[in-house]
Design an enzyme around this catalytic site. Structure first.
Site, PDB file in Angstrom:
ATOM      1  N   MET A   1      -0.471   8.830  12.872  1.00  0.00           N
ATOM      2  CA  MET A   1      -1.773   9.186  12.297  1.00  0.00           C
ATOM      3  C   MET A   1      -2.313  10.437  12.999  1.00  0.00           C
ATOM      4  O   MET A   1      -1.748  10.896  13.974  1.00  0.00           O
ATOM      5  CB  MET A   1      -2.772   8.029  12.399  1.00  0.00           C
ATOM      6  CG  MET A   1      -2.227   6.782  11.730  1.00  0.00           C
ATOM      7  SD  MET A   1      -3.323   5.369  11.792  1.00  0.00           S
ATOM      8  CE  MET A   1      -2.899   4.669  13.380  1.00  0.00           C
TER       9      MET A   1
ATOM     10  N   ASP B   1       0.831  -1.203   0.000  1.00  0.00           N
ATOM     11  CA  ASP B   1       0.000   0.000   0.000  1.00  0.00           C
ATOM     12  C   ASP B   1       0.867   1.255   0.000  1.00  0.00           C
ATOM     13  O   ASP B   1       2.079   1.160  -0.195  1.00  0.00           O
ATOM     14  CB  ASP B   1      -1.021  -0.012   1.128  1.00  0.00           C
ATOM     15  CG  ASP B   1      -0.403  -0.376   2.451  1.00  0.00           C
ATOM     16  OD1 ASP B   1       0.732   0.061   2.697  1.00  0.00           O
ATOM     17  OD2 ASP B   1      -1.049  -1.106   3.226  1.00  0.00           O
TER      18      ASP B   1
ATOM     19  N   LYS C   1      -4.752   3.479  -0.595  1.00  0.00           N
ATOM     20  CA  LYS C   1      -5.577   4.584  -1.082  1.00  0.00           C
ATOM     21  C   LYS C   1      -4.800   5.357  -2.127  1.00  0.00           C
ATOM     22  O   LYS C   1      -3.613   5.579  -1.985  1.00  0.00           O
ATOM     23  CB  LYS C   1      -5.925   5.530   0.069  1.00  0.00           C
ATOM     24  CG  LYS C   1      -6.983   4.983   0.978  1.00  0.00           C
ATOM     25  CD  LYS C   1      -7.046   5.792   2.260  1.00  0.00           C
ATOM     26  CE  LYS C   1      -6.333   5.028   3.371  1.00  0.00           C
ATOM     27  NZ  LYS C   1      -5.939   5.720   4.517  1.00  0.00           N
TER      28      LYS C   1
HETATM   29  N1  SAH Z   1       3.417   0.475  10.771  1.00  0.00           N
HETATM   30  C1  SAH Z   1       3.738   1.852  10.511  1.00  0.00           C
HETATM   31  C2  SAH Z   1       2.641   2.784  10.943  1.00  0.00           C
HETATM   32  C3  SAH Z   1       1.364   2.603  10.184  1.00  0.00           C
HETATM   33  S1  SAH Z   1       0.119   3.717  10.646  1.00  0.00           S
HETATM   34  C4  SAH Z   1       5.083   2.193  11.160  1.00  0.00           C
HETATM   35  O1  SAH Z   1       5.589   1.410  11.949  1.00  0.00           O
HETATM   36  O2  SAH Z   1       5.648   3.238  10.841  1.00  0.00           O
HETATM   37  C5  SAH Z   1       0.349   5.000   9.462  1.00  0.00           C
HETATM   38  C6  SAH Z   1       0.981   6.195  10.096  1.00  0.00           C
HETATM   39  O3  SAH Z   1       2.370   5.990  10.215  1.00  0.00           O
HETATM   40  C7  SAH Z   1       0.872   7.472   9.296  1.00  0.00           C
HETATM   41  O4  SAH Z   1      -0.374   8.089   9.481  1.00  0.00           O
HETATM   42  C8  SAH Z   1       1.988   8.277   9.891  1.00  0.00           C
HETATM   43  O5  SAH Z   1       1.616   8.801  11.135  1.00  0.00           O
HETATM   44  C9  SAH Z   1       3.032   7.220  10.139  1.00  0.00           C
HETATM   45  N2  SAH Z   1       4.031   7.135   9.061  1.00  0.00           N
HETATM   46  C10 SAH Z   1       4.365   6.060   8.353  1.00  0.00           C
HETATM   47  N3  SAH Z   1       5.379   6.334   7.507  1.00  0.00           N
HETATM   48  C11 SAH Z   1       5.692   7.627   7.706  1.00  0.00           C
HETATM   49  C12 SAH Z   1       6.652   8.505   7.166  1.00  0.00           C
HETATM   50  N4  SAH Z   1       7.512   8.124   6.210  1.00  0.00           N
HETATM   51  N5  SAH Z   1       6.700   9.771   7.614  1.00  0.00           N
HETATM   52  C13 SAH Z   1       5.867  10.183   8.574  1.00  0.00           C
HETATM   53  N6  SAH Z   1       4.926   9.405   9.118  1.00  0.00           N
HETATM   54  C14 SAH Z   1       4.845   8.137   8.699  1.00  0.00           C
END
Ligand code: SAH
Length: 515
Positions: free
Chosen positions: A187, A50, A72
């Site tokens: 998020m 995704d 999305k």
């Molecule tokens: N499993 C992921 C999180 C998934 S939830 C992890 O461990 O990073 C999705 C959220 O992750 C997004 O809304 C944002 O808050 C954060 N996120 C993921 N990748 C990101 C990035 N490159 N930069 C900033 N926020 C990120």
């Protein structure tokens, strides 16, 4: 759902059962992926990904892998969580090795646990490959350590997904306020206003430092700092959108001295690399190391020549030539691949002398432990002709190892000097028709600051794709021949390397943006 099947994957041997690998794709930077994740991608029959997983890593997949996007994206409907679970189960049920690529770490928010549970319930085998979570890497790339002995001794991760006004909200803001330490929110940048209001209501001090980091660890990383009091408004003013992590705590102040990533020379620049997938890495890697957001949009692919047999015969007779001239690294690779199929001793090349155009070509020859006798200072065919004119090549036998449909300068001018020239067509350049990583769509959606051309064929094949040209996109060329092709096609050259190799191009791009 964008469902792209590159070619039907071969069915597995009877008895081997399917499996799902829940793989952490890391926060975005391709270098922040584990070796195990890469291995899983390389071996997968099906990859389900995704929008937070860096699509560049799909380039590691087998050509036969089925790649399914379930995130999305503007215009496209995303799959529901149930549909994703069902898809994983269906593919693994058909004995496929399925990689479910998830941004960051698969078990840190993002519903990895739900997927794992559904897979177990369906009686299917699975593995978890942890990844570097954005919750830690995001702050780190903004120069914010999540812990610092002088400031805090604990870190909390929480989701901003829920509206704090909801009575059933699982997040106890009163407890969070009391807990202090560093708090990292994933998020919910859209809900910063009610969330910060709730924190203030629970007694957290107004001037607590807060940082938001979006698209962390990628070339489009941006950071916005403020206080608990003003960060929500600042985010609105700056149009600061997801995906972002928010860090609340004293550690944010350390960014003033520790911010490293956003200070690199090409930070924030979006650069397109058009070389073949196999060759793109060297250029992309160097640009990324300087901070650029690179997307690889290969326009060409290297294939064996139309008449491989004829080329092989010339290779077999290589020792009979006075000179072999290599015009490109691809030529060297194709030549020696055949050479070492025919002979198992490098000495079979005899007393033939070797000329190479450009340092990369020369290096490729040296990698085979052969000496390069002639390497003109300028990396164009004309320079080789000049050198041979000085030396005199009358009646000498020269084998030119080159691409089909390349330029005719060398054979014509060397013949004119009296040499006996044979042309060995070592490979051919064909248009890259696949777009594994979705780079074409990315170019359309996000635009770019610069496109790089490393040969005339990259120019021609890029234009043949007929993609709309983002109006801010400038052009960088590796040298005069490539520039001329581009100009002939109506492009304006903004950057031209004065040293016509990858390092020269990178230097020119750097100078251009630093100006
Ligand atoms: N499993 C992921 C999180 C998934 S939830 C992890 O461990 O990073 C999705 C959220 O992750 C997004 O809304 C944002 O808050 C954060 N996120 C993921 N990748 C990101 C990035 N490159 N930069 C900033 N926020 C990120």
């Amino acid at each position: 759902m964008a469902n792209k099947t590159k070619s039907k994957s071969k069915s597995r041997s009877e008895g081997e059962s399917g499996k799902v690998y829940l793989v952490g794709a890391g926060p975005g930077d391709l270098g922040l992926v584990t070796l195990r994740a890469k291995e899983c991608i390389e071996q997968a029959d099906v990859i389900v990904h995704d929008h937070l997983a860096n699509p560049e890593m799909l380039g590691w997949a087998q050509d036969s892998a089925e790649i399914i996007y379930v995130g999305k994206r503007a215009g496209a409907n995303s799959l529901s969580q149930q549909e994703i679970n069902a898809l994983l189960i269906e593919k693994a049920g058909a004995r496929k090795q399925v990689v479910r690529l998830k941004g960051g770490d698969p078990f840190v928010f993002g519903r990895g646990a739900e997927e794992a549970k559904a897979i177990v319930d369906a009686g299917i085998g699975f593995e978890i490959v942890p990844g570097i979570t954005s919750a830690i890497a995001g702050p780190a790339y903004a120069g914010i350590p999540v812990t610092h002995r002088a400031e805090n001794s604990h870190v909390t991760f929480f989701t901003g997904h829920e509206d704090p006004a909801k009575t059933e909200s699982a997040i106890d803001y009163a407890a969070l306020a009391k807990l202090g330490g560093t708090q990292v929110m994933l998020m919910g940048v859209e809900r910063l206003e009610p969330i910060t209001r709730e924190m203030l209501k629970q007694g957290v001090r107004e001037d607590l430092p807060v940082a938001l980091v979006r698209w962390a660890t990628t070339g489009r990383q941006e950071t916005l700092t403020g206080t608990l009091q003003d960060i929500a408004q600042r985010a609105v003013d700056h149009g600061f959108e997801a995906p972002a992590v928010a860090v609340f705590g004293e550690v944010v102040a350390l960014r003033e001295s520790l911010n490293w990533y956003e200070k690199r020379p090409l930070s924030g620049k979006r650069i397109v690399v058009t070389r073949s997938r196999k060759q793109a890495g060297a250029l992309s890697g160097k640009l990324r190391a300087l901070g650029a957001h690179v997307f690889e949009l290969p326009t060409i692919r290297i294939e064996p020549p139309t008449d491989l047999r004829e080329f092989a015969e010339l290779v077999q007779d290589a020792h009979a030539y006075d000179w072999i001239v290599f015009t490109s690294a691809n030529g060297v690779e194709a030549f020696f691949e055949i050479f070492f199929k025919l002979f198992d001793d490098a000495r079979e090349i005899g007393g033939t002398r070797i000329a190479a155009i450009g340092p990369v070509t020369a290096q490729q020859v040296k990698d085979f432990h052969l000496h390069v006798d002639l390497q003109p200072d300028e990396f164009v065919a004309e320079a080789v002709v000049g050198e041979f004119r000085k030396q005199g090549v009358e009646n000498l036998r020269i084998l030119l190892v080159r691409a089909e449909k390349g330029r005719d300068v060398l054979p014509k001018q060397l013949s004119a000097l009296g040499a006996i020239v044979d042309e060995g067509f070592a490979y051919r350049t064909v248009p890259e028709t696949r777009d594994t990583t979705g780079a074409r769509g990315q170019l359309l959606e996000e635009g770019a600051d610069l496109i790089t051309f490393t040969s005339s064929s990259t120019v021609e094949h890029f234009l043949a794709l007929d993609l709309p040209w983002p109006k801010e996109m400038r052009v960088a060329s590796i040298g005069p021949i490539t520039s001329k092709t581009a100009r002939d096609r109506g492009l304006k050259i903004d950057v031209e390397a004065s040293c016509h190799d990858i390092d020269g191009l990178v230097q020119a791009i750097r100078d251009f943006f630093e100006r």
